[in-house]
Design a protein around this motif. Structure first.
Motif, PDB file in Angstrom:
ATOM      1  N   LEU A 136      55.289 -39.954 -46.467  1.00 31.86           N
ATOM      2  CA  LEU A 136      54.631 -41.181 -46.246  1.00 31.86           C
ATOM      3  C   LEU A 136      54.705 -42.080 -47.286  1.00 31.86           C
ATOM      4  O   LEU A 136      55.225 -43.490 -46.766  1.00 31.86           O
ATOM      5  CB  LEU A 136      53.313 -40.849 -45.474  1.00 31.86           C
ATOM      6  CG  LEU A 136      53.302 -40.538 -44.095  1.00 31.86           C
ATOM      7  CD1 LEU A 136      51.918 -40.703 -43.630  1.00 31.86           C
ATOM      8  CD2 LEU A 136      54.219 -41.142 -43.198  1.00 31.86           C
ATOM      9  N   GLN A 137      54.562 -41.685 -48.388  1.00 33.46           N
ATOM     10  CA  GLN A 137      54.420 -42.992 -49.382  1.00 33.46           C
ATOM     11  C   GLN A 137      55.791 -43.375 -49.657  1.00 33.46           C
ATOM     12  O   GLN A 137      55.870 -44.707 -49.823  1.00 33.46           O
ATOM     13  CB  GLN A 137      53.990 -42.130 -50.762  1.00 33.46           C
ATOM     14  CG  GLN A 137      52.603 -41.667 -50.553  1.00 33.46           C
ATOM     15  CD  GLN A 137      51.465 -42.614 -50.812  1.00 33.46           C
ATOM     16  OE1 GLN A 137      51.676 -43.730 -51.021  1.00 33.46           O
ATOM     17  NE2 GLN A 137      50.268 -42.329 -50.134  1.00 33.46           N
ATOM     18  N   VAL A 138      56.900 -42.395 -49.819  1.00 32.48           N
ATOM     19  CA  VAL A 138      58.231 -42.864 -49.712  1.00 32.48           C
ATOM     20  C   VAL A 138      58.507 -43.651 -48.757  1.00 32.48           C
ATOM     21  O   VAL A 138      59.182 -44.889 -49.167  1.00 32.48           O
ATOM     22  CB  VAL A 138      59.128 -41.709 -50.062  1.00 32.48           C
ATOM     23  CG1 VAL A 138      60.693 -42.036 -50.091  1.00 32.48           C
ATOM     24  CG2 VAL A 138      58.716 -40.979 -51.527  1.00 32.48           C
ATOM     25  N   LEU A 139      58.282 -43.439 -47.577  1.00 33.89           N
ATOM     26  CA  LEU A 139      58.974 -44.028 -46.385  1.00 33.89           C
ATOM     27  C   LEU A 139      58.184 -45.627 -46.447  1.00 33.89           C
ATOM     28  O   LEU A 139      58.691 -46.590 -46.330  1.00 33.89           O
ATOM     29  CB  LEU A 139      58.639 -43.357 -45.088  1.00 33.89           C
ATOM     30  CG  LEU A 139      59.216 -42.238 -45.127  1.00 33.89           C
ATOM     31  CD1 LEU A 139      58.782 -41.401 -43.460  1.00 33.89           C
ATOM     32  CD2 LEU A 139      60.719 -42.258 -44.767  1.00 33.89           C
ATOM     33  N   ALA A 140      56.948 -45.610 -46.807  1.00 32.29           N
ATOM     34  CA  ALA A 140      56.199 -46.899 -46.970  1.00 32.29           C
ATOM     35  C   ALA A 140      56.822 -47.684 -47.718  1.00 32.29           C
ATOM     36  O   ALA A 140      56.923 -49.101 -47.941  1.00 32.29           O
ATOM     37  CB  ALA A 140      54.870 -46.756 -47.189  1.00 32.29           C
ATOM     38  N   ARG A 155      59.909 -47.705 -49.003  1.00 28.85           N
ATOM     39  CA  ARG A 155      61.155 -48.109 -48.495  1.00 28.85           C
ATOM     40  C   ARG A 155      61.282 -49.064 -47.319  1.00 28.85           C
ATOM     41  O   ARG A 155      61.886 -50.062 -47.511  1.00 28.85           O
ATOM     42  CB  ARG A 155      61.924 -46.913 -48.142  1.00 28.85           C
ATOM     43  CG  ARG A 155      62.302 -45.895 -49.089  1.00 28.85           C
ATOM     44  CD  ARG A 155      63.779 -45.334 -49.386  1.00 28.85           C
ATOM     45  NE  ARG A 155      64.959 -46.022 -48.818  1.00 28.85           N
ATOM     46  CZ  ARG A 155      65.939 -45.383 -48.018  1.00 28.85           C
ATOM     47  NH1 ARG A 155      65.647 -44.009 -48.064  1.00 28.85           N
ATOM     48  NH2 ARG A 155      66.629 -45.990 -47.535  1.00 28.85           N
ATOM     49  N   ILE A 156      60.238 -49.000 -46.515  1.00 35.37           N
ATOM     50  CA  ILE A 156      60.188 -49.734 -45.435  1.00 35.37           C
ATOM     51  C   ILE A 156      59.468 -51.258 -46.175  1.00 35.37           C
ATOM     52  O   ILE A 156      60.171 -52.369 -45.745  1.00 35.37           O
ATOM     53  CB  ILE A 156      58.977 -49.526 -44.282  1.00 35.37           C
ATOM     54  CG1 ILE A 156      59.836 -48.259 -43.471  1.00 35.37           C
ATOM     55  CG2 ILE A 156      58.402 -50.563 -43.754  1.00 35.37           C
ATOM     56  CD1 ILE A 156      58.921 -47.482 -42.723  1.00 35.37           C
ATOM     57  N   GLN A 157      58.664 -51.312 -47.103  1.00 32.59           N
ATOM     58  CA  GLN A 157      58.320 -52.567 -47.652  1.00 32.59           C
ATOM     59  C   GLN A 157      59.320 -53.403 -48.261  1.00 32.59           C
ATOM     60  O   GLN A 157      59.236 -54.472 -48.125  1.00 32.59           O
ATOM     61  CB  GLN A 157      57.430 -52.093 -48.851  1.00 32.59           C
ATOM     62  CG  GLN A 157      56.780 -53.326 -49.764  1.00 32.59           C
ATOM     63  CD  GLN A 157      55.865 -53.079 -50.776  1.00 32.59           C
ATOM     64  OE1 GLN A 157      54.720 -53.260 -50.425  1.00 32.59           O
ATOM     65  NE2 GLN A 157      56.511 -52.541 -51.978  1.00 32.59           N
ATOM     66  N   ARG A 158      60.463 -52.662 -48.918  1.00 29.63           N
ATOM     67  CA  ARG A 158      61.460 -53.295 -49.654  1.00 29.63           C
ATOM     68  C   ARG A 158      62.275 -53.889 -48.447  1.00 29.63           C
ATOM     69  O   ARG A 158      63.190 -55.012 -48.701  1.00 29.63           O
ATOM     70  CB  ARG A 158      62.379 -52.405 -50.577  1.00 29.63           C
ATOM     71  CG  ARG A 158      61.785 -51.930 -51.581  1.00 29.63           C
ATOM     72  CD  ARG A 158      62.552 -51.173 -52.385  1.00 29.63           C
ATOM     73  NE  ARG A 158      62.680 -49.803 -51.910  1.00 29.63           N
ATOM     74  CZ  ARG A 158      62.795 -48.643 -52.270  1.00 29.63           C
ATOM     75  NH1 ARG A 158      62.642 -48.709 -53.717  1.00 29.63           N
ATOM     76  NH2 ARG A 158      63.266 -47.600 -51.759  1.00 29.63           N
ATOM     77  N   ASN A 159      62.499 -53.354 -47.363  1.00 33.15           N
ATOM     78  CA  ASN A 159      63.280 -53.927 -46.152  1.00 33.15           C
ATOM     79  C   ASN A 159      62.476 -54.863 -45.114  1.00 33.15           C
ATOM     80  O   ASN A 159      63.241 -55.233 -44.342  1.00 33.15           O
ATOM     81  CB  ASN A 159      63.976 -52.610 -45.404  1.00 33.15           C
ATOM     82  CG  ASN A 159      64.736 -51.686 -46.368  1.00 33.15           C
ATOM     83  OD1 ASN A 159      65.386 -52.148 -47.031  1.00 33.15           O
ATOM     84  ND2 ASN A 159      64.758 -50.372 -45.880  1.00 33.15           N
ATOM     85  N   CYS A 160      61.466 -55.273 -45.474  1.00 35.18           N
ATOM     86  CA  CYS A 160      60.729 -56.359 -44.382  1.00 35.18           C
ATOM     87  C   CYS A 160      59.719 -57.050 -45.216  1.00 35.18           C
ATOM     88  O   CYS A 160      59.522 -56.654 -46.484  1.00 35.18           O
ATOM     89  CB  CYS A 160      60.116 -55.316 -43.127  1.00 35.18           C
ATOM     90  SG  CYS A 160      59.049 -54.269 -43.581  1.00 35.18           S
ATOM     91  N   THR A 161      58.949 -57.786 -44.394  1.00 35.24           N
ATOM     92  CA  THR A 161      57.819 -58.506 -45.162  1.00 35.24           C
ATOM     93  C   THR A 161      56.492 -57.822 -45.352  1.00 35.24           C
ATOM     94  O   THR A 161      55.607 -58.601 -45.763  1.00 35.24           O
ATOM     95  CB  THR A 161      57.728 -59.978 -44.237  1.00 35.24           C
ATOM     96  OG1 THR A 161      57.174 -59.699 -42.911  1.00 35.24           O
ATOM     97  CG2 THR A 161      59.118 -60.755 -44.448  1.00 35.24           C
ATOM     98  N   ALA A 162      56.395 -56.841 -44.701  1.00 35.54           N
ATOM     99  CA  ALA A 162      55.152 -56.148 -44.558  1.00 35.54           C
ATOM    100  C   ALA A 162      54.962 -55.565 -45.887  1.00 35.54           C
ATOM    101  O   ALA A 162      55.767 -54.995 -46.538  1.00 35.54           O
ATOM    102  CB  ALA A 162      55.020 -54.959 -43.594  1.00 35.54           C
ATOM    103  N   LYS A 163      53.601 -55.377 -46.505  1.00 37.41           N
ATOM    104  CA  LYS A 163      53.289 -54.719 -47.726  1.00 37.41           C
ATOM    105  C   LYS A 163      53.089 -53.191 -47.619  1.00 37.41           C
ATOM    106  O   LYS A 163      52.791 -52.656 -46.464  1.00 37.41           O
ATOM    107  CB  LYS A 163      51.847 -55.479 -48.078  1.00 37.41           C
ATOM    108  CG  LYS A 163      52.008 -56.792 -48.592  1.00 37.41           C
ATOM    109  CD  LYS A 163      50.325 -57.162 -48.942  1.00 37.41           C
ATOM    110  CE  LYS A 163      50.287 -58.749 -49.330  1.00 37.41           C
ATOM    111  NZ  LYS A 163      49.175 -59.045 -49.733  1.00 37.41           N
TER     112      LYS A 163
END
Length: 155
Positions: free
Chosen positions: A33-37, A39-47
């Motif tokens: 979950l940490q890695v996914l979070a 990567r997702i943070q880098r691809n969108c505006t969510a922290k």
């Protein structure tokens, strides 16, 4: 990137393919979950903390839904449901939960795309390539090989 494989010999004497060689996927890392979070943070505006909170809550909500007998469908991802592992009984009267139900499992069915030729492809495998792990050729009894051949295939 590609999914790496290594060649492995089937050492199960009960198998119809005993002694044959097959490709086995090599897992090179784990994305938690940490890695996914991250990567997702880098691809969108969510922290990252917001993404992690949503993913953590998703796991908890999915558990609740599954345990309430619901199928959980994540569009573009797939569906989850609980299945029962057990044995049969000769009749309804002879069926006993404690004897015939051996356990539970989570069944996952990835989302499938059907093209114009009616070919079905799991979304996670669309465009996926496989490549032999570097420096492998000869298969040993332990299932490892030694060479640098790059045998590529597409899934």
């Amino acid at each position: 990137m590609a999914v790496l494989y290594r060649l492995q010999k089937n050492n199960n004497p009960k198998s119809t393919s005993y002694g044959n060689v097959y490709a086995k996927a090599v897992i090179t890392d784990t994305a938690d979950l940490q890695v996914l979070a991250d990567r997702i943070q880098r691809n969108c505006t969510a922290k990252r903390s917001d993404v992690l909170a949503v993913l953590t809550e998703l796991v908890e909500v999915m558990q609740d839904e599954l345990q309430n007998g619901h199928k959980v469908k994540l569009d573009g991802f797939g569906s989850f449901k609980i299945g029962i592992r057990g044995t049969s009984a000769e009749s309804v009267e002879k069926f006993k939960v404690m004897e015939n139900v051996k356990g539970l499992r989570v069944n996952f069915q990835p989302e499938v795309h059907i093209d114009t030729n009616k070919k079905r492809t799991q979304m996670f495998l669309s465009g996926c390539k496989v490549m032999e792990m570097p420096k492998h050729t000869e298969v040993t009894d332990e299932g490892t090989s030694n060479s640098g051949d790059d045998n590529n295939a597409q899934g």
